[in-house]
Design a protein around this motif. Structure first.
Motif, PDB file in Angstrom:
ATOM      1  N   ASP A  17       0.848  -1.191   0.000  1.00  0.00           N
ATOM      2  CA  ASP A  17       0.000   0.000   0.000  1.00  0.00           C
ATOM      3  C   ASP A  17       0.887   1.246   0.000  1.00  0.00           C
ATOM      4  OD1 ASP A  17      -1.601   2.253   0.875  1.00  0.00           O
ATOM      5  OD2 ASP A  17      -3.123   0.816   1.511  1.00  0.00           O
ATOM      6  N   GLU A  18       0.878   1.981  -1.114  1.00  0.00           N
ATOM      7  CA  GLU A  18       1.771   3.137  -1.253  1.00  0.00           C
ATOM      8  C   GLU A  18       1.524   4.189  -0.176  1.00  0.00           C
ATOM      9  OE1 GLU A  18       3.119   6.429  -4.650  1.00  0.00           O
ATOM     10  OE2 GLU A  18       1.563   4.933  -5.075  1.00  0.00           O
ATOM     11  N   ARG A  19       0.257   4.395   0.168  1.00  0.00           N
ATOM     12  CA  ARG A  19      -0.071   5.404   1.182  1.00  0.00           C
ATOM     13  C   ARG A  19       0.503   5.014   2.540  1.00  0.00           C
ATOM     14  NH1 ARG A  19      -3.805   6.542   5.105  1.00  0.00           N
ATOM     15  NH2 ARG A  19      -4.655   4.448   4.913  1.00  0.00           N
ATOM     16  N   ILE A  20       0.324   3.750   2.917  1.00  0.00           N
ATOM     17  CA  ILE A  20       0.841   3.286   4.210  1.00  0.00           C
ATOM     18  C   ILE A  20       2.371   3.349   4.227  1.00  0.00           C
ATOM     19  CG2 ILE A  20       1.090   1.263   5.709  1.00  0.00           C
ATOM     20  CD1 ILE A  20      -1.760   0.508   4.994  1.00  0.00           C
ATOM     21  N   GLY A  22       4.322   5.385   2.643  1.00  0.00           N
ATOM     22  CA  GLY A  22       4.745   6.782   2.793  1.00  0.00           C
ATOM     23  C   GLY A  22       4.527   7.303   4.199  1.00  0.00           C
ATOM     24  N   LEU A  23       3.356   6.967   4.784  1.00  0.00           N
ATOM     25  CA  LEU A  23       3.057   7.436   6.140  1.00  0.00           C
ATOM     26  C   LEU A  23       4.036   6.854   7.153  1.00  0.00           C
ATOM     27  CD1 LEU A  23      -0.854   7.253   6.156  1.00  0.00           C
ATOM     28  CD2 LEU A  23       0.547   9.317   6.176  1.00  0.00           C
ATOM     29  N   ARG A  39       7.934  -2.183  -2.130  1.00  0.00           N
ATOM     30  CA  ARG A  39       6.501  -2.362  -2.366  1.00  0.00           C
ATOM     31  C   ARG A  39       6.060  -3.827  -2.300  1.00  0.00           C
ATOM     32  NH1 ARG A  39       8.792  -0.907  -7.181  1.00  0.00           N
ATOM     33  NH2 ARG A  39       8.872  -2.556  -8.781  1.00  0.00           N
TER      34      ARG A  39
END
Length: 235
Positions: A17-20, A22-23, A39
């Motif tokens: 999950d790209e969002r996770i 990054g966060l 990834r």
């Protein structure tokens, strides 16, 4: 953001999950870590081939090879601590991860502070390299010997790889040979943040017996003391 000193632990975060990704990267950098990301398992393998890490934060459910399979394969050649992230809360899934060689697990969704606590607890358990010292204190367990000063397990001239949690358990048992330790005490001394992980301790003991005992199903050295817990009984 924490100042860079050159001694920051280097973490690898693996999540599809790209969002996770990054966060987590931003959060961990703010809290004083160096952070690389991947990834999926294939990219993680490429990154691991060229860099060394102090710890891997690894999602279980990913397309292609999952996190448990990657952990199991890593354990064949590395003791780098692994913290699994899983959306599955079932006990069987957690135990499968620990049996594969993970040091701990965290169920999604989680509070970032809890992730930070788990990471720091695991890193505290990793044995630190020490300068060689004369006449090391040894415990003998049949064909295996345990160097108490270095926290190392050897079979002859061959070192036996221990995960961070296995190394921490050996230190605890070696500090009081012949004394039974309850599961509750082991959970507390391992620094786990949630108290109900006695089943997880049983899994770690099973893994440790495979590395120590001639017959892990009939343990001679890492014994079960009925009603009391576990005991290390060296020669």
């Amino acid at each position: 953001m924490s100042a860079v000193t050159g001694n920051e632990p280097h973490l690898l975060v693996v999540d599809d999950d790209e969002r996770i990704r990054g966060l987590l990267q931003k959060f961990l950098i703010r809290n004083g870590f160096l952070v690389s990301v991947a990834r999926d398992a294939a990219q993680a393998r490429r990154v691991l081939a060229g860099l060394e890490f102090d710890m891997i934060v690894l999602d279980v459910m990913m397309p292609g090879e999952d996190g448990i399979s990657l952990t199991r394969d890593l354990r064949k050649r590395s003791t780098v601590p692994v913290l699994l992230l899983t959306a599955k809360g079932e006990t069987a899934n957690r135990i499968e991860g620990l049996e594969a060689g993970a040091d701990d697990y965290l169920v999604k969704p989680f509070e970032p502070k809890e992730l930070l606590l788990r990471i720091n607890a695991i890193l505290r358990r990793v044995p630190q390299p020490r300068a060689a010292e004369p006449a090391p204190k040894m415990l003998h367990l049949g064909a295996v010997r345990y160097d108490m000063d270095r926290g190392e397990l050897w079979r002859g001239d061959v070192p036996i790889r221990l995960t961070a949690t296995e190394a921490a358990l050996m230190r605890l048992f070696a500090a009081a040979p012949g004394a039974a330790m309850s599961r509750e005490r082991l959970v507390a001394d391992l620094g786990r943040e949630d108290a109900a992980q006695e089943r997880a301790v049983d899994v770690q003991i099973t893994r440790l017996r495979r590395k120590i005992e001639e017959d892990p199903k009939a343990p001679r050295y890492l014994q079960t003391v009925r009603g009391e817990g576990y005991m290390l009984a060296p020669d």
